[in-house]
Design an enzyme around this catalytic site. Structure first.
Site, PDB file in Angstrom:
ATOM      1  N   ASP A 133      29.039 103.887  13.935  1.00  0.00           N
ATOM      2  CA  ASP A 133      27.617 103.985  14.769  1.00  0.00           C
ATOM      3  C   ASP A 133      27.853 104.691  15.918  1.00  0.00           C
ATOM      4  O   ASP A 133      28.702 104.616  16.619  1.00  0.00           O
ATOM      5  CB  ASP A 133      27.110 102.512  15.037  1.00  0.00           C
ATOM      6  CG  ASP A 133      25.589 102.532  15.511  1.00  0.00           C
ATOM      7  OD1 ASP A 133      25.018 103.557  14.950  1.00  0.00           O
ATOM      8  OD2 ASP A 133      25.261 101.686  16.110  1.00  0.00           O
ATOM      9  N   TYR A 135      25.676 106.795  19.176  1.00  0.00           N
ATOM     10  CA  TYR A 135      24.792 106.831  20.351  1.00  0.00           C
ATOM     11  C   TYR A 135      24.266 108.267  20.698  1.00  0.00           C
ATOM     12  O   TYR A 135      24.685 108.608  21.903  1.00  0.00           O
ATOM     13  CB  TYR A 135      25.647 106.208  21.228  1.00  0.00           C
ATOM     14  CG  TYR A 135      25.007 105.712  22.531  1.00  0.00           C
ATOM     15  CD1 TYR A 135      23.867 104.584  22.470  1.00  0.00           C
ATOM     16  CD2 TYR A 135      25.405 105.772  23.818  1.00  0.00           C
ATOM     17  CE1 TYR A 135      23.171 104.082  23.642  1.00  0.00           C
ATOM     18  CE2 TYR A 135      24.727 105.413  24.912  1.00  0.00           C
ATOM     19  CZ  TYR A 135      23.664 104.427  24.937  1.00  0.00           C
ATOM     20  OH  TYR A 135      22.964 104.050  26.100  1.00  0.00           O
ATOM     21  N   HIS A 140      17.275 107.712  24.093  1.00  0.00           N
ATOM     22  CA  HIS A 140      17.395 106.224  24.259  1.00  0.00           C
ATOM     23  C   HIS A 140      18.805 106.036  25.176  1.00  0.00           C
ATOM     24  O   HIS A 140      18.559 105.124  25.902  1.00  0.00           O
ATOM     25  CB  HIS A 140      18.211 105.957  22.746  1.00  0.00           C
ATOM     26  CG  HIS A 140      18.803 104.664  22.536  1.00  0.00           C
ATOM     27  ND1 HIS A 140      18.058 103.487  22.693  1.00  0.00           N
ATOM     28  CD2 HIS A 140      20.111 104.309  22.366  1.00  0.00           C
ATOM     29  CE1 HIS A 140      19.018 102.491  22.584  1.00  0.00           C
ATOM     30  NE2 HIS A 140      20.105 102.760  22.210  1.00  0.00           N
ATOM     31  N   ARG A 149      21.900 100.818  34.687  1.00  0.00           N
ATOM     32  CA  ARG A 149      22.421 101.362  35.922  1.00  0.00           C
ATOM     33  C   ARG A 149      21.523 102.051  36.746  1.00  0.00           C
ATOM     34  O   ARG A 149      20.651 101.174  37.500  1.00  0.00           O
ATOM     35  CB  ARG A 149      23.638 102.539  35.341  1.00  0.00           C
ATOM     36  CG  ARG A 149      24.770 102.176  34.846  1.00  0.00           C
ATOM     37  CD  ARG A 149      25.721 103.030  34.564  1.00  0.00           C
ATOM     38  NE  ARG A 149      25.288 103.965  33.520  1.00  0.00           N
ATOM     39  CZ  ARG A 149      25.341 103.661  32.095  1.00  0.00           C
ATOM     40  NH1 ARG A 149      25.931 102.757  31.800  1.00  0.00           N
ATOM     41  NH2 ARG A 149      24.637 104.642  31.442  1.00  0.00           N
ATOM     42  N   GLU A 205      17.043  98.362  15.855  1.00  0.00           N
ATOM     43  CA  GLU A 205      17.360  99.468  16.346  1.00  0.00           C
ATOM     44  C   GLU A 205      16.901 100.808  15.313  1.00  0.00           C
ATOM     45  O   GLU A 205      17.414 100.719  14.139  1.00  0.00           O
ATOM     46  CB  GLU A 205      19.134  99.724  16.675  1.00  0.00           C
ATOM     47  CG  GLU A 205      19.576  99.279  18.038  1.00  0.00           C
ATOM     48  CD  GLU A 205      20.962  99.471  18.456  1.00  0.00           C
ATOM     49  OE1 GLU A 205      21.490  99.919  17.601  1.00  0.00           O
ATOM     50  OE2 GLU A 205      20.705  99.342  19.692  1.00  0.00           O
ATOM     51  N   GLU A 207      17.393 103.774  13.334  1.00  0.00           N
ATOM     52  CA  GLU A 207      18.455 104.692  13.064  1.00  0.00           C
ATOM     53  C   GLU A 207      18.278 105.349  11.661  1.00  0.00           C
ATOM     54  O   GLU A 207      17.396 104.769  10.850  1.00  0.00           O
ATOM     55  CB  GLU A 207      19.706 104.106  12.968  1.00  0.00           C
ATOM     56  CG  GLU A 207      20.029 103.405  14.601  1.00  0.00           C
ATOM     57  CD  GLU A 207      21.485 103.319  14.770  1.00  0.00           C
ATOM     58  OE1 GLU A 207      22.472 103.733  14.154  1.00  0.00           O
ATOM     59  OE2 GLU A 207      21.894 102.300  15.609  1.00  0.00           O
ATOM     60  N   TYR A 250      30.395  92.894  25.715  1.00  0.00           N
ATOM     61  CA  TYR A 250      30.866  94.267  25.198  1.00  0.00           C
ATOM     62  C   TYR A 250      31.889  94.805  26.089  1.00  0.00           C
ATOM     63  O   TYR A 250      32.361  95.855  26.122  1.00  0.00           O
ATOM     64  CB  TYR A 250      29.523  95.221  25.290  1.00  0.00           C
ATOM     65  CG  TYR A 250      29.080  95.694  26.615  1.00  0.00           C
ATOM     66  CD1 TYR A 250      28.317  95.021  27.560  1.00  0.00           C
ATOM     67  CD2 TYR A 250      29.356  96.857  26.788  1.00  0.00           C
ATOM     68  CE1 TYR A 250      27.749  95.635  28.584  1.00  0.00           C
ATOM     69  CE2 TYR A 250      28.871  97.498  28.073  1.00  0.00           C
ATOM     70  CZ  TYR A 250      28.087  96.752  28.829  1.00  0.00           C
ATOM     71  OH  TYR A 250      27.672  97.438  29.977  1.00  0.00           O
ATOM     72  N   LYS A 259      26.416  93.116  16.995  1.00  0.00           N
ATOM     73  CA  LYS A 259      26.211  94.081  16.131  1.00  0.00           C
ATOM     74  C   LYS A 259      26.454  93.692  14.533  1.00  0.00           C
ATOM     75  O   LYS A 259      25.871  94.684  13.844  1.00  0.00           O
ATOM     76  CB  LYS A 259      26.690  95.437  16.716  1.00  0.00           C
ATOM     77  CG  LYS A 259      26.313  95.924  18.001  1.00  0.00           C
ATOM     78  CD  LYS A 259      25.112  96.430  17.913  1.00  0.00           C
ATOM     79  CE  LYS A 259      24.731  97.158  19.213  1.00  0.00           C
ATOM     80  NZ  LYS A 259      23.530  98.010  19.562  1.00  0.00           N
TER      81      LYS A 259
HETATM   82 CA    CA Z   1      22.963 101.259  16.659  1.00  0.00          CA
END
Ligand code: CA
Length: 424
Positions: A133, A135, A140, A149, A205, A207, A250, A259
């Site tokens: 997967d 990113y 996003h 952050r 999500e 995708e 994580y 996930k």
């Molecule tokens: Ca994902």
């Protein structure tokens, strides 16, 4: 132009003008037919095309391959024939259904090989060996970085230099229609010790999943400009995520149990060939990428993406309209990067694009972003609101490309959320 993509083609099969499955699409999938057998199938309009029957009637004889690939319960053997061959099969199916091509006319056999879609069950189309997967949506990644952050440093220093990714889990990827059971796991409240129980922040999500069509040997790398030769097609992918479990687990190695409990894919694999007319420019990549990631031509695709939430027994509400063209890193760059160290790939491997958000709020591809960490609930048509996904909700994703009145679609990727299993 690929002949089967010609927008002027017409079929003798009745196809609604707004169908996602005109003669120019011809995706591949696995259908369970009335006698219980699973067969390799294609689709036109509201009919499934039983390719096993067409094979038995010698419609592919001159293409010289073993037609038993059509009697399998996954597409892997068919895809393994190679794109040169599978493209010819798609072209032949097009010829069989074409009004004007009498050489391959199979209309007299239509009652044998065309099955109304309501009479079949669509099964998991591929046996997925490995799942990765990425990113790769800048909107996003910027949203998530801004939330967790700060807006000034939303993207981490590596983000614009390489397509960030991680190895996921293939065993829990299921086909559209399969329910999603709310996962249990550890969560860490802000003001206390960790607790165990059902995930409270279940999210989707949005995708796309890319299906690998050609293997490489260990040590080999796929050059970015040849990557599309290694891609068979695409599916819609809902990469379900447990945000509260994710937040606690994580660090420092990345996603794990938040996930891998479930990912849902659509049943039809739309070939990369069918998507060729929909290539578009993507984001301009600055700073300039390293040479192995430099593409010599356009490799983004214009694919409209939608997400709807349907509460138990209620009407669905569209909560997101995004587009695959908003990807910062292309699927070719992802594959080039994935293999640049010599990591081998196999037919049936799948990699996810990563959540695909666009620049507007209505284009955000997860509840995390749509509800901005739960601070702005999303309104549903029935007067309810959602911060995350509740038990009984069905999440429905759709994807289609459209041009000159022609729609090439993926169907639906749909799953209903069931309550968590009881645990001690
Ligand atoms: Ca994902």
């Amino acid at each position: 132009m690929i002949r089967a993509n010609d927008p002027s083609l017409k079929s003798w099969v009745d196809v609604a003008s707004d169908s996602e499955f005109p003669i120019q699409n011809l995706p591949f999938g696995i259908a369970r037919i009335e006698n219980g057998d699973a067969v390799v199938a294609s689709r036109i309009g509201d009919f499934v095309i039983n390719l096993s029957i067409l094979g038995e009637h010698s419609f592919f004889e001159d293409l010289e391959f073993d037609i038993s690939v059509f009697q399998k319960n996954t597409l892997n053997d068919f895809i393994s024939l190679g794109k040169e061959k599978t493209a010819k099969v798609r072209d032949r199916i097009s010829a069989i259904l074409d009004t004007d091509l009498e050489d391959w006319d199979a209309s007299e056999l239509k009652d044998y090989f065309l099955i109304p879609i309501g009479k079949v069950e669509m099964l998991m189309p591929i046996q997925i060996g490995d799942y990765t997967d990425f990113y790769s949506s800048i909107d996003h990644a910027t949203n998530v970085g801004t939330m967790f952050r700060d807006p000034e440093n939303a993207l981490l220093p590596n983000w614009k230099h390489l397509p960030v990714g991680y190895h996921g889990r293939a065993s829990s990827i299921v086909v559209s229609g399969t329910p999603t059971i709310r996962p249990n796991g550890q969560q860490k409240p802000n003001d206390g010790p960790p607790v165990f129980g059902p995930c409270k922040l279940l999210d989707f999500e949005l995708e796309m999943g890319v299906v690998v069509g050609k293997e490489t040997q260990l040590g080999e790398s796929v050059p970015v400009d040849q990557a599309e030769d290694f891609i068979f097609g695409m599916v819609i992918l809902n990469d379900w995520s447990a945000r509260d479990i994710q937040k606690w687990e994580y660090i420092p190695l990345g996603p794990f149990l938040a996930k891998n409990f479930n990912s849902t894919i659509s049943a039809w694999v739309v070939t990369l060939d069918a998507l060729q007319p929909f290539k578009v420019d993507g984001y301009k990549q600055t700073p300039e990428v390293l040479p192995y990631l430099k593409q010599s031509d356009i490799k983004n695709y214009d694919i409209n993406l939608e997400v709807a939430i349907q509460p138990d027994g209620g009407q669905d509400t569209t909560v997101c309209n995004s587009n695959f063209k908003y990807m910062y890193w292309t699927m070719s760059q992802q594959l080039a990067h994935h293999t640049v160290n010599g990591c081998n790939i196999r037919v049936g491997d799948m990699y996810g694009s990563g959540t695909i958000s666009g620049p507007e709020k209505s284009m955000y591809g997860s509840m995390l972003e749509l509800s901005w960490k739960g601070t702005t609930p999303v309104a549903l048509n029935n007067g309810e609101t959602r911060k995350f996904i509740q038990d009984g909700d069905t999440v429905i994703m759709k994807a289609y490309s459209e041009k000159d009145g022609l729609r090439i679609g993926f169907g639906e990727c749909k799953s209903k959320v069931l309550p968590a299993r009881q645990t001690v």
